[in-house]
Design an enzyme around this catalytic site. Sequence first.
Site, PDB file in Angstrom:
ATOM      1  N   ASN A  28     -63.325 -21.647 -57.253  1.00 48.31           N
ATOM      2  CA  ASN A  28     -62.939 -21.719 -55.850  1.00 48.31           C
ATOM      3  C   ASN A  28     -64.096 -22.331 -55.078  1.00 48.31           C
ATOM      4  OD1 ASN A  28     -61.349 -21.237 -53.475  1.00 48.31           O
ATOM      5  ND2 ASN A  28     -62.666 -19.497 -53.015  1.00 48.31           N
ATOM      6  N   HIS A  68     -65.785 -22.147 -51.287  1.00 52.50           N
ATOM      7  CA  HIS A  68     -65.761 -21.315 -50.080  1.00 52.50           C
ATOM      8  C   HIS A  68     -66.759 -21.913 -49.079  1.00 52.50           C
ATOM      9  CE1 HIS A  68     -65.385 -17.694 -47.636  1.00 52.50           C
ATOM     10  NE2 HIS A  68     -66.700 -17.683 -47.522  1.00 52.50           N
ATOM     11  N   GLU A 107     -62.965  -9.814 -57.100  1.00 51.23           N
ATOM     12  CA  GLU A 107     -63.587  -9.513 -55.802  1.00 51.23           C
ATOM     13  C   GLU A 107     -63.493 -10.748 -54.908  1.00 51.23           C
ATOM     14  OE1 GLU A 107     -67.688  -8.661 -56.328  1.00 51.23           O
ATOM     15  OE2 GLU A 107     -67.918  -7.649 -54.391  1.00 51.23           O
TER      16      GLU A 107
END
Length: 202
Positions: free
Chosen positions: A106, A108, A142
């Site tokens: 990912n 971010h 998480e």
Amino acid sequence: ARLAVLISGSGSNLQALIDDSQRADAPFEIGLVISNRADAAGLERAGRAGIPTQTLSHRGFETRAAYDTALAELLAAQAPDLIALAGFMRILTPGFVEQWQGRMLNIHPSLLPNYRGLHTHARVLEAGDPWHGATVHFVTAELDGGPAILQARVPVLADDDPARLAARVLAEEHRIYPLAVRWFAEGRLVLGSDHRAWFDEQ
Ligand code: GRF
């Protein structure tokens, strides 16, 4: 290596990955783009590049787990080596993440572990931080908590507003995401059992 990219919006990170995959020395190709929103502009970007797309709306799914099961089925048909979340605005269930742990990245828009979650640019401005940036990380259960792989830093300027700062960060996202995907495709990235991302020189 074959990549599946999950999007929800404009897909500028997808575009950066598409552009990089088309370079002669690229060790990866994009086999599928999945969006949870039918109106995502990123779907047109994939279409223009001749990449198969699927739309999987969350409507019609009773639970998050049911959605993720359908998502897993779409992916199983393609059997990608890696999933890249690129502006994908859904939280994935631990079961799905577990299945793809070590093979899902990912990006971010913050210097993790600072500023997990949303509205990072406004929060950085609010805090008066001198630096901001972006992080490519392995996805774990998480949220925004997975081990960082690659980060880029940008200065926060006195007259910045969230949009101007976001644009500066986005330009760096487009630089580091393809690089991290290349490293994974070249087999140089490992999510260690110690929950750290390891970069192996070849
Ligand atoms: C941007 O805020 C970016 O920082 C984050 O997702 C949002 C949309 O990105 N990764 P994209 O243009 O859809 O790739």
